[in-house]
Design a protein around this motif. Structure first.
Motif, mmCIF file in Angstrom:
data_model
loop_
_atom_site.group_PDB
_atom_site.id
_atom_site.type_symbol
_atom_site.label_atom_id
_atom_site.label_comp_id
_atom_site.label_asym_id
_atom_site.label_seq_id
_atom_site.Cartn_x
_atom_site.Cartn_y
_atom_site.Cartn_z
ATOM 1 N N VAL A 38 -9.227 -4.152 -1.073
ATOM 2 C CA VAL A 38 -9.691 -3.227 -0.047
ATOM 3 C C VAL A 38 -11.198 -3.063 -0.200
ATOM 4 O O VAL A 38 -11.716 -2.893 -1.303
ATOM 5 C CB VAL A 38 -8.997 -1.850 -0.193
ATOM 6 N N SER A 39 -11.897 -3.144 0.916
ATOM 7 C CA SER A 39 -13.349 -2.975 0.921
ATOM 8 C C SER A 39 -13.711 -1.823 1.853
ATOM 9 O O SER A 39 -12.840 -1.248 2.515
ATOM 10 C CB SER A 39 -14.040 -4.266 1.370
ATOM 11 N N GLU A 40 -14.970 -1.484 1.910
ATOM 12 C CA GLU A 40 -15.395 -0.427 2.825
ATOM 13 C C GLU A 40 -15.226 -0.896 4.264
ATOM 14 O O GLU A 40 -15.503 -2.050 4.594
ATOM 15 C CB GLU A 40 -16.851 -0.054 2.562
ATOM 16 N N SER B 211 -10.444 -7.242 7.549
ATOM 17 C CA SER B 211 -9.534 -7.863 6.594
ATOM 18 C C SER B 211 -8.148 -7.252 6.730
ATOM 19 O O SER B 211 -7.994 -6.054 6.992
ATOM 20 C CB SER B 211 -10.052 -7.701 5.164
ATOM 21 N N ARG B 212 -7.144 -8.072 6.562
ATOM 22 C CA ARG B 212 -5.762 -7.607 6.670
ATOM 23 C C ARG B 212 -5.461 -6.510 5.660
ATOM 24 O O ARG B 212 -4.727 -5.561 5.960
ATOM 25 C CB ARG B 212 -4.800 -8.788 6.490
ATOM 26 N N ILE B 213 -6.025 -6.623 4.468
ATOM 27 C CA ILE B 213 -5.745 -5.608 3.453
ATOM 28 C C ILE B 213 -6.361 -4.265 3.837
ATOM 29 O O ILE B 213 -5.805 -3.209 3.527
ATOM 30 C CB ILE B 213 -6.239 -6.073 2.055
ATOM 31 N N ASN B 214 -7.470 -4.287 4.581
ATOM 32 C CA ASN B 214 -8.049 -3.033 5.070
ATOM 33 C C ASN B 214 -7.175 -2.419 6.165
ATOM 34 O O ASN B 214 -7.052 -1.200 6.265
ATOM 35 C CB ASN B 214 -9.464 -3.259 5.590
ATOM 36 N N VAL B 215 -6.568 -3.273 6.986
ATOM 37 C CA VAL B 215 -5.639 -2.769 8.005
ATOM 38 C C VAL B 215 -4.447 -2.102 7.331
ATOM 39 O O VAL B 215 -4.034 -0.990 7.698
ATOM 40 C CB VAL B 215 -5.160 -3.903 8.932
ATOM 41 N N GLY B 216 -3.886 -2.778 6.325
ATOM 42 C CA GLY B 216 -2.763 -2.204 5.599
ATOM 43 C C GLY B 216 -3.130 -0.889 4.939
ATOM 44 O O GLY B 216 -2.347 0.072 4.958
ATOM 45 N N HIS B 217 -4.332 -0.819 4.376
ATOM 46 C CA HIS B 217 -4.804 0.404 3.727
ATOM 47 C C HIS B 217 -4.911 1.543 4.731
ATOM 48 O O HIS B 217 -4.438 2.660 4.487
ATOM 49 C CB HIS B 217 -6.161 0.149 3.064
ATOM 50 N N LEU C 175 -10.906 -0.870 13.881
ATOM 51 C CA LEU C 175 -11.337 -1.105 12.499
ATOM 52 C C LEU C 175 -12.281 -2.291 12.411
ATOM 53 O O LEU C 175 -12.008 -3.351 12.980
ATOM 54 C CB LEU C 175 -10.122 -1.396 11.603
ATOM 55 N N TYR C 176 -13.376 -2.097 11.667
ATOM 56 C CA TYR C 176 -14.290 -3.190 11.331
ATOM 57 C C TYR C 176 -14.585 -3.149 9.836
ATOM 58 O O TYR C 176 -14.807 -2.064 9.276
ATOM 59 C CB TYR C 176 -15.629 -3.046 12.061
ATOM 60 N N ASN C 177 -14.611 -4.307 9.201
ATOM 61 C CA ASN C 177 -15.162 -4.348 7.860
ATOM 62 C C ASN C 177 -16.618 -3.916 7.917
ATOM 63 O O ASN C 177 -17.356 -4.309 8.838
ATOM 64 C CB ASN C 177 -15.079 -5.772 7.277
ATOM 65 N N ARG C 178 -17.019 -3.124 6.950
ATOM 66 C CA ARG C 178 -18.414 -2.680 6.923
ATOM 67 C C ARG C 178 -19.298 -3.826 6.466
ATOM 68 O O ARG C 178 -19.104 -4.410 5.410
ATOM 69 C CB ARG C 178 -18.581 -1.478 5.992
ATOM 70 N N GLN D 251 0.831 -1.208 0.000
ATOM 71 C CA GLN D 251 0.000 0.000 0.000
ATOM 72 C C GLN D 251 0.865 1.257 0.000
ATOM 73 O O GLN D 251 0.578 2.231 -0.691
ATOM 74 C CB GLN D 251 -0.925 0.001 1.214
ATOM 75 N N LEU D 252 1.927 1.248 0.776
ATOM 76 C CA LEU D 252 2.819 2.410 0.834
ATOM 77 C C LEU D 252 3.530 2.621 -0.500
ATOM 78 O O LEU D 252 3.653 3.753 -0.981
ATOM 79 C CB LEU D 252 3.838 2.229 1.949
ATOM 80 N N LEU D 253 4.006 1.546 -1.100
ATOM 81 C CA LEU D 253 4.680 1.666 -2.391
ATOM 82 C C LEU D 253 3.731 2.210 -3.451
ATOM 83 O O LEU D 253 4.133 3.019 -4.299
ATOM 84 C CB LEU D 253 5.246 0.308 -2.820
ATOM 85 N N GLU D 254 2.484 1.783 -3.405
ATOM 86 C CA GLU D 254 1.500 2.277 -4.366
ATOM 87 C C GLU D 254 1.248 3.770 -4.192
ATOM 88 O O GLU D 254 0.814 4.447 -5.136
ATOM 89 C CB GLU D 254 0.182 1.505 -4.225
ATOM 90 N N ARG D 255 1.510 4.291 -3.001
ATOM 91 C CA ARG D 255 1.340 5.731 -2.744
ATOM 92 C C ARG D 255 2.617 6.519 -3.029
ATOM 93 O O ARG D 255 2.676 7.713 -2.741
ATOM 94 C CB ARG D 255 0.902 5.947 -1.290
ATOM 95 N N GLY D 256 3.629 5.860 -3.563
ATOM 96 C CA GLY D 256 4.868 6.548 -3.909
ATOM 97 C C GLY D 256 5.847 6.700 -2.776
ATOM 98 O O GLY D 256 6.823 7.454 -2.882
ATOM 99 N N ALA D 257 5.620 6.010 -1.657
ATOM 100 C CA ALA D 257 6.507 6.130 -0.502
ATOM 101 C C ALA D 257 7.803 5.361 -0.718
ATOM 102 O O ALA D 257 7.863 4.384 -1.476
ATOM 103 C CB ALA D 257 5.802 5.621 0.755
#
Length: 254
Positions: A195-197, A216-222, A244-247, A27-33
């Motif tokens: 990533v979901s809501e 979800s782990r991917i939501n935590v990372g996001h 955090l909760y998945n919606r 997620q960080l790499l995708e944001r250019g970090a």
């Protein structure tokens, strides 16, 4: 450099070889970090990580680094993120290091302070919804308090998570010149591809033991990546312990 150009964020991620840590790095790499990682076994990272121009991989056991080596790892970082956790095996739960998350959090914070950064470094700690935020009055049932007390005795990873968060709350505090922090508390972790809501709450809205939600782990990372790179979101949750909760999808009435 043009005066309007934004300097990329530099972040150190520990626990990057874990299921959630890998997702945070991506997620960080995708944001250019620019991302640094410290892992014992680089072969556990996705193959595309090894040749990424903005990812630096250091092979080492985090707690075996000297103070000087630790300071070098966090030097010039805008943020430090910890996705450290104990392996769900007998050795992982009851073996050493018993205080992996706490000791890593303390040493990383000490390394940040030793460098004397010009501005505060963001420290984002992945924790658990089963750990209460003792800075605010969170509603916890008597039955859950009793069971958590038993868990503290029987399962060392839980008090390790508690102590790590308490270190940031009480020893770093909210007005530290070098460190700002946020403790991210997901509920029961699940795997999802995208990533979901999701909802972010100040405190748990359900019992982490008797009525757990899903995250979800991917939501935590996001969310952790957003905290590191999004100034407005950081100001909203700095010095707090968001849950955090998945919606859940709306149920249609019959």
């Amino acid at each position: 450099m043009d005066s309007t150009e934004v300097r990329p964020v530099t972040a150190l991620v520990v626990g990057a070889s874990g299921a959630t840590g890998q997702l945070l790095v991506r997620q960080l790499l995708e944001r250019g970090a620019n991302v640094r990682t410290i892992v014992r076994s680089p072969e556990g990272l996705p193959q595309d990580f090894h040749n990424h121009e903005r990812l630096t991989i250091t092979q080492a056991s985090l707690l075996e680094l000297s103070d000087g080596e630790m300071s070098e790892q966090v030097r010039d970082c805008d943020a430090v993120a910890s996705c450290l956790g104990h392996n769900l095996s007998f050795k992982g739960v009851y073996g050493h290091p018993r205080r992996l998350v706490t000791d890593a959090t303390r040493r990383l914070c000490n390394a940040v302070r030793a460098n004397g950064p010009q501005g505060p470094v963001r420290f984002v700690l992945m924790n658990t919804a089963g750990n209460s935020n003792r800075d605010i009055p969170e509603r916890v049932s008597f039955a859950q308090r009793c069971l958590v007390g038993l868990i503290r005795v029987l399962l060392p990873p839980h008090p390790d998570n508690e102590r790590a968060a308490d270190f940031l709350r009480t020893e770093v505090g909210r007005r530290h010149a070098c460190i700002e922090w946020s403790v991210v508390r997901p509920d029961s972790l699940i795997d999802e591809d995208k990533v979901s809501e999701y909802d972010v709450r100040t405190s748990p809205t359900r019992s982490a033991i008797f009525d757990p939600g899903k995250t979800s782990r991917i939501n935590v990372g996001h969310f952790m990546a957003e905290l590191i790179t999004n100034e407005q979101l950081w100001r909203q949750w700095e010095g707090q312990m968001p849950v955090l909760y998945n919606r859940e999808p709306l149920r249609q009435s019959s």
